[in-house]
Enzyme design. Structure first.
Site, PDB file in Angstrom:
ATOM      1  CB  SER A   1       6.693   0.104  -4.396  1.00 56.79           C
ATOM      2  OG  SER A   1       7.934  -0.575  -4.447  1.00 56.79           O
TER       3      SER A   1
ATOM      4  CE1 TYR B   1       7.000  -0.134  -9.724  1.00 54.40           C
ATOM      5  CE2 TYR B   1       8.679  -0.194  -8.009  1.00 54.40           C
ATOM      6  CZ  TYR B   1       7.459  -0.616  -8.501  1.00 54.40           C
ATOM      7  OH  TYR B   1       6.695  -1.500  -7.801  1.00 54.40           O
TER       8      TYR B   1
END
Length: 256
Positions: free
Chosen positions: A143, A156
């Site tokens: 990501s 995350y």
């Protein structure tokens, strides 16, 4: 000859979004694809979409938090197609948006279990399968939050930074065995989750959009094209790389 003709592999979290687009792109390029997801109905829908375009696919339900299920997924892929040439490890979650001092520890644990442990379990058993057929290509979904920090997303961000790290390490460990390990780093991509974010937090969504050099959000198909490239022989000298697919967002932000 199609780019992935004669190759077979698996895609996790392929019931929607980036995973579905990846499975479709690989199948269109001639690959046989094992579609995996925790949602059986969504996974079977992806198989149906692949079959409608003349591709070959099967479904196997797998929760990547469970190592035994991951082992079964890899084994079933090899049983069905005879080998494992590629794998796209796409499963991951972002379960909360809050400052770390207010974070829920259970949500932290689950985020790490799915996003990091799931990738670890997957790679562990995929490389061993690939060793048996002389190599292969693994693509992990990292990501932009694996490249830079992101406010209110500690779990995350931690999990995706770790995915980038183990991608590099595994590439070093198995490069001479003809196993390549890379990652894509999606920016904000138009998926059901992002569409909900645009509806619930339009000011935040529009602020991110205005800061993007490309002037538009990426789409799942953009991520899938990068996965296809990294799985194919066109990228045979690319190993240990995390490729941002984000319209230039992590290169720097445009002034608002």
């Amino acid at each position: 000859m199609m780019l992935m003709e004669g190759k077979a592999g698996l895609v996790s979290a392929a019931g929607s979004g980036i995973g579905r687009a990846s499975a479709l792109a690989l199948a269109k390029a001639g690959a046989k694809v094992m579609v995996s997801d925790v949602n059986e109905e969504a996974g079977l829908e992806t198989v149906k979409l692949i079959e409608e375009i003349g591709g070959v696919a099967k479904f196997f339900k797998c929760n990547v938090m469970n190592e035994d299920e991951v082992i079964a997924l890899v084994d079933e892929t090899v049983k069905a197609f005879g080998k494992l040439d590629f794998a796209h490890n796409n499963a991951g979650v972002n379960l909360q948006r809050t400052k770390i001092g207010e974070a829920d520890s259970d949500a932290w644990d689950k985020t790490i279990r799915i996003t990091l442990y799931g990738t670890f379990y997957s790679m562990k058993h995929q490389v061993n399968a690939m060793l048996k057929n002389g190599g292969g290509s693994i693509v992990n979904t990292a990501s932009g939050a694996g490249i830079e920090g992101a406010v209110n997303m500690a779990a995350y961000v931690a999990s995706k930074h770790a995915v980038v790290g183990i991608t590099k390490t595994t590439a070093l460990e198995y490069g001479k065995d003809k196993i390549r390990v890379n990652a894509i780093a999606p920016g904000s991509t138009v998926t059901p989750a992002i569409e909900r974010w645009a509806e619930t937090s339009p000011e935040q969504y529009n602020a991110v959009l205005k800061a993007m050099p490309s002037g538009e959000m990426t789409r799942a198909e953009d991520q899938a094209n990068a996965v296809l490239f990294l799985c194919s022989d066109l990228s045979k000298q690319i190993n240990g790389v995390t490729l941002p697919v984000d319209g230039g967002y992590t290169a720097g932000k445009l002034p608002l």
